[in-house]
Design an enzyme around this catalytic site. Structure first.
Site, PDB file in Angstrom:
ATOM      1  N   ASP A 439       0.857  -1.182   0.000  1.00 32.91           N
ATOM      2  CA  ASP A 439       0.000   0.000   0.000  1.00 32.91           C
ATOM      3  C   ASP A 439       0.895   1.234   0.000  1.00 32.91           C
ATOM      4  O   ASP A 439       1.583   1.503   0.987  1.00 32.91           O
ATOM      5  CB  ASP A 439      -0.891  -0.028   1.248  1.00 32.91           C
ATOM      6  CG  ASP A 439      -1.929   1.090   1.271  1.00 32.91           C
ATOM      7  OD1 ASP A 439      -1.746   2.080   0.533  1.00 32.91           O
ATOM      8  OD2 ASP A 439      -2.897   0.978   2.054  1.00 32.91           O
ATOM      9  N   HIS A 440       0.852   1.999  -1.101  1.00 36.55           N
ATOM     10  CA  HIS A 440       1.768   3.133  -1.241  1.00 36.55           C
ATOM     11  C   HIS A 440       1.415   4.291  -0.299  1.00 36.55           C
ATOM     12  O   HIS A 440       2.207   5.225  -0.149  1.00 36.55           O
ATOM     13  CB  HIS A 440       1.767   3.627  -2.688  1.00 36.55           C
ATOM     14  CG  HIS A 440       3.113   4.096  -3.154  1.00 36.55           C
ATOM     15  ND1 HIS A 440       4.107   4.490  -2.291  1.00 36.55           N
ATOM     16  CD2 HIS A 440       3.632   4.234  -4.401  1.00 36.55           C
ATOM     17  CE1 HIS A 440       5.171   4.860  -2.985  1.00 36.55           C
ATOM     18  NE2 HIS A 440       4.914   4.708  -4.267  1.00 36.55           N
ATOM     19  N   ARG A 441       0.251   4.239   0.342  1.00 35.61           N
ATOM     20  CA  ARG A 441      -0.053   5.240   1.357  1.00 35.61           C
ATOM     21  C   ARG A 441       0.814   5.026   2.589  1.00 35.61           C
ATOM     22  O   ARG A 441       1.132   5.974   3.314  1.00 35.61           O
ATOM     23  CB  ARG A 441      -1.535   5.168   1.764  1.00 35.61           C
ATOM     24  CG  ARG A 441      -2.523   5.481   0.661  1.00 35.61           C
ATOM     25  CD  ARG A 441      -3.943   5.250   1.154  1.00 35.61           C
ATOM     26  NE  ARG A 441      -4.154   3.863   1.592  1.00 35.61           N
ATOM     27  CZ  ARG A 441      -5.279   3.405   2.128  1.00 35.61           C
ATOM     28  NH1 ARG A 441      -6.307   4.238   2.293  1.00 35.61           N
ATOM     29  NH2 ARG A 441      -5.400   2.144   2.491  1.00 35.61           N
TER      30      ARG A 441
END
Length: 469
Positions: A439-441
């Site tokens: 998850d790039h968040r």
């Protein structure tokens, strides 16, 4: 002589706020005598198949739902005839305290929700429920006890096993049409009265197709509940339609939620795992691991746990409601398992605290339980990071979708012999491809790359663990 009373058992919430479950099979029939916590049914939730224990000891008076029916939580599914311990027939006849069917409010106040498998909640008296005692030839006492029962949808007691029947002339309260919340919303949007729609789903369940066919003016083709319950899919000449339900329905919803909520990034790394395979051979031959199942997944799972120590951001969760990043200081390691009912991801609690031997045992138990469809709801929730072993299907790499609520998932490719440059010479080595989605968040490219590099380093040379711990 003790009196008897009828007690209803309503379908409980089997975990994680599920709203409905499908009754796969009944383990008892009308007229059977059951004991406390005896398994009476096998139920499929949106996540797993669980065994439903009896909360009472007594005789099965009625089965309100057929096998194959999808039942909403809180709806009665079975009634029991039990001893009214400590209450005489005269007391029952003269007092409302002898009511044989408890109201939902009384039931809720008397019993607390409990997960299947934990058994019934102990009564305050501390005395276990007693077995059904038979009456003598006279039915006077039994009738006197029943006449004092308020009219709260009494269920007739059937002495011999068989389907529940209603005597002619007896009024039966009309139940509201059985359907799911999305179908009810569709009906409202189309202006369709569900009272006028006949369901073609299992047990008469009204489906989206039924509502749409009714709105279009076409007559839906009725399917007998028995046939719908026993059939895996409805086959036609050119196509087969299978109802979307159970584990498949839950998995589909979870994957869509994850794919359209978490910005996925996937990275790949191919490594020479010959040293790991050699280590695996030595461990299998050692006395310490004799009789234990060791596979490349076992070593890879341990390597993931070690790499997480150096890259803890991959063991976290994005809390949208609180606008916080939750960092887990423990690892519940999820293992994707393909089962006949669909994909499940049970997890090993506190896997980071386990030795290799303990991890091997936990993996074996997890996979065996998942394949048999007996994974508990508790084991399907609370995961912090997952592994999917696509290599067992002969696949090298993929772009796995995150399990909702997790920051990363690792896909293990197959171990293949391939030409590889080793010690500046071309040699045939055992090679594996690793795929990491995150998850790039939560995880930056640098953090994800370092984790994948650490994982690859451990598998290509297990001795490097000495420099990491």
């Amino acid at each position: 002589m003790s009196a008897t009373m009828i007690k209803e058992f309503r379908l409980p919430d089997l975990g994680e706020g599920l709203t409905e479950s499908e009754i796969l099979s009944w383990k008892v029939a009308v007229g059977d005598t059951v004991t406390l916590n005896q398994v009476i049914a096998e139920v499929e939730t949106a996540k797993a198949v669980v065994e439903l224990p009896s909360p009472f000891a007594g005789t099965v008076a009625a089965l309100h739902e057929q096998a194959g029916s999808v039942v909403e939580v809180g709806k009665p599914i079975v009634s029991f005839e039990v001893d009214d311990a400590g209450t005489s027939p005269s007391a029952v006849a003269g007092s409302a305290a002898g009511a044989s069917v408890e109201s939902p409010a009384e039931t809720a106040a008397k019993r607390e929700p409990n997960l299947v498998g934990y058994g019934a909640v102990v009564e305050k008296s501390g005395r276990p429920a007693r077995r059904q005692r038979s009456f003598d030839g006279s039915t006077g006492e039994r009738e006197a006890a029943r006449e004092a029962v308020p009219a709260v949808e009494p269920v007739p007691v059937v002495e011999q096993p068989g389907p529940l029947s209603v005597p002619s002339g007896q009024a039966v309260e009309q139940e509201r049409p059985r359907s799911t919340p999305p179908v009810r919303k569709l009906a409202r949007d189309l202006g369709v009265d569900l009272e006028l729609v006949k369901g073609t789903g299992p047990g008469g369940l009204i489906t989206r197709s039924d509502v749409q066919d009714f709105a279009d003016g076409s007559q839906p083709q009725l399917i007998a509940p028995e046939a719908a319950a026993s059939a895996v899919g409805v086959s036609t000449e050119r196509e087969t339609r299978t109802p979307i339900k159970g584990v498949r329905k839950f998995t589909a919803a979870a994957m869509v939620q994850s794919a359209f909520t978490a910005p996925h990034v996937t990275e790949f790394l191919t490594v020479d795992v010959t040293p790991t395979m050699e280590l695996l051979t030595r461990l299998k031959a050692s006395r310490e691991f004799a009789g234990y199942k060791l596979t490349p997944l076992t070593i890879a799972a341990k390597a993931v746990l070690i790499a997480l120590r150096r890259n803890p951001t991959l063991n976290s969760r994005w809390d949208e409601g609180a606008q916080e990043i939750v960092q887990f200081n423990y690892v519940n390691l999820g293992i994707a398992a393909a089962t006949p009912r669909g994909l499940t991801v049970p997890n090993i609690k506190d896997a980071d605290k386990m030795t290799l031997l303990e991890l091997s045992t936990a993996l074996s138990e997890l996979t065996d339980t998942a394949r048999s469809g007996k994974t508990s709801p508790a084991d399907l929730t609370g995961g912090t990071i997952s592994i999917t072993n696509i290599g067992v299907f002969g696949i090298d790499a993929g772009t796995p979708i995150l399990n909702p609520g997790e920051a990363a998932i690792v896909a293990l490719g197959s171990v293949r012999k391939a030409p590889w440059v080793h010690n500046d010479e071309l040699a045939v080595r055992q090679v594996m491809s690793l795929s990491l989605s995150f998850d790039h968040r939560l995880v930056d490219g640098e953090q994800g790359s370092k984790f994948l590099a650490d994982l690859g380093a451990i598998l290509s040379d297990p001795a490097t663990v000495m420099t990491m711990i």
